[in-house]
Design an enzyme around this catalytic site. Structure first.
Site, PDB file in Angstrom:
ATOM      1  N   SER A  79      13.269  -3.876 -37.480  1.00 45.46           N
ATOM      2  CA  SER A  79      12.553  -4.218 -38.547  1.00 45.46           C
ATOM      3  C   SER A  79      10.896  -4.050 -38.235  1.00 45.46           C
ATOM      4  O   SER A  79      10.810  -3.942 -37.147  1.00 45.46           O
ATOM      5  CB  SER A  79      12.706  -5.793 -38.816  1.00 45.46           C
ATOM      6  OG  SER A  79      14.199  -5.999 -39.331  1.00 45.46           O
TER       7      SER A  79
HETATM    8  N1  SAH Z   1      17.394  -7.975 -36.496  1.00 47.55           N
HETATM    9  C1  SAH Z   1      17.258  -6.527 -36.495  1.00 47.55           C
HETATM   10  C2  SAH Z   1      17.413  -5.753 -37.947  1.00 47.55           C
HETATM   11  C3  SAH Z   1      18.113  -4.652 -37.965  1.00 47.55           C
HETATM   12  S1  SAH Z   1      18.655  -4.045 -39.452  1.00 47.55           S
HETATM   13  C4  SAH Z   1      15.919  -6.187 -35.927  1.00 47.55           C
HETATM   14  O1  SAH Z   1      15.428  -7.002 -35.267  1.00 47.55           O
HETATM   15  O2  SAH Z   1      15.457  -5.195 -35.980  1.00 47.55           O
HETATM   16  C5  SAH Z   1      19.985  -5.079 -40.285  1.00 47.55           C
HETATM   17  C6  SAH Z   1      21.334  -4.969 -39.204  1.00 47.55           C
HETATM   18  O3  SAH Z   1      22.199  -5.832 -40.084  1.00 47.55           O
HETATM   19  C7  SAH Z   1      21.703  -3.722 -38.973  1.00 47.55           C
HETATM   20  O4  SAH Z   1      22.062  -3.366 -37.741  1.00 47.55           O
HETATM   21  C8  SAH Z   1      22.988  -3.970 -40.002  1.00 47.55           C
HETATM   22  O5  SAH Z   1      24.354  -3.125 -39.224  1.00 47.55           O
HETATM   23  C9  SAH Z   1      23.456  -5.292 -39.957  1.00 47.55           C
HETATM   24  N2  SAH Z   1      24.533  -5.993 -40.660  1.00 47.55           N
HETATM   25  C10 SAH Z   1      24.581  -5.655 -41.945  1.00 47.55           C
HETATM   26  N3  SAH Z   1      25.508  -6.170 -42.654  1.00 47.55           N
HETATM   27  C11 SAH Z   1      26.095  -7.251 -41.384  1.00 47.55           C
HETATM   28  C12 SAH Z   1      27.116  -8.084 -41.421  1.00 47.55           C
HETATM   29  N4  SAH Z   1      27.858  -8.438 -42.615  1.00 47.55           N
HETATM   30  N5  SAH Z   1      27.218  -8.708 -40.484  1.00 47.55           N
HETATM   31  C13 SAH Z   1      26.487  -8.662 -39.301  1.00 47.55           C
HETATM   32  N6  SAH Z   1      25.595  -7.445 -39.465  1.00 47.55           N
HETATM   33  C14 SAH Z   1      25.262  -6.952 -40.460  1.00 47.55           C
END
Ligand code: SAH
Length: 231
Positions: A79
């Protein structure tokens, strides 16, 4: 937070140089975040402390302290620092206690690391196994030991049904799944990007005498919250 020692002095020098360079870049990033409206000193300190470049592939190091989301593989992103800071600020404002926070969407673990400095215990779930494993390594490298990661589908909540002071969803949905809504107890707040693909609003949900209230803030763009798990 400590970096592990390097095996030889050349590597140690290179690491010290990189650490100094990146800490200057983080100070500049934090100045930028202040200008964009982030006020909470604990949040700003956390963003200054966590070396974001260590969560990225080496070819992305030069962009690590640019205020933008970056690819981490598997069509997912780390993010944008401003959005991480804003969501963390929202969570700290809304949470009654700073004991236990649940993150849905670990990705490479950057937001998890920030939360680990502000809550006693972080629980984080990721649906893609290799990202969860990568996050585990990143957090271990930084000697962060108050985060528990789980490879599972976060739309089901947390296996074991713990209670949390705060929940932060870092993937987008139009409607939050029922198991997540059920985790919003009277003393729990939940922050999530709610809306259609390509446009969501950061939303704070609270439980007021059994009814869920919501308050919207900035527009954001997150990758989607998907069901199921994969490798
Ligand atoms: N918190 C992260 C954001 C990553 S992007 C950061 O610090 O950068 C969002 C993430 O959510 C992705 O890795 C994606 O695989 C995950 N995601 C999407 N749907 C999900 C679900 N149902 N359960 C767990 N993770 C999920």
């Amino acid at each position: 937070m400590m970096l592990p020692s390097s095996p030889n002095s050349d590597q140690r020098t290179a690491r010290q140089l990189e650490t100094r360079r990146s800490s200057r870049a983080r100070m500049k990033l934090v100045e930028r975040l202040k200008r964009k409206g982030i006020r909470n000193p604990a949040v700003l300190d956390a963003l200054e402390a966590v070396p974001r470049h260590l969560f990225l592939d080496p070819e992305q190091f030069d962009n690590a302290y640019v205020d933008t989301a970056l690819p981490i593989g598997h069509a997912q992103t780390i993010s944008q620092p401003f959005v991480v800071a804003l969501m963390t600020e929202m969570v700290l404002t809304a949470a009654k206690n700073n004991r236990r926070v649940l993150e849905i969407g670990t990705g490479c673990g950057y937001q998890t690391a920030i939360l680990s400095l502000l809550f006693d215990k972080v629980y984080s779930v990721e649906r893609i196994l290799s990202l969860s494993q990568r996050a585990e390594k990143n957090l271990a490298l930084l000697c962060i030991n108050n985060a528990t990661l789980q490879h599972s589908d976060g739309t089901e909540g947390w296996p074991g049904h713990e209670t949390f002071d705060a929940i932060i969803v870092t993937a987008a949905s139009d409607n939050l799944p029922q198991p997540l809504l059920r985790l919003i107890k009277p003393d729990t707040c939940l922050i999530a990007p709610i809306g259609a693909p390509g446009y969501q609003q950061l939303t704070t949900l609270r439980n007021q005498n059994g009814l869920i209230s919501s308050e919207t803030a900035e527009a954001v763009r997150f990758v989607p919250l998907l069901s199921g798990t994969c490798d």
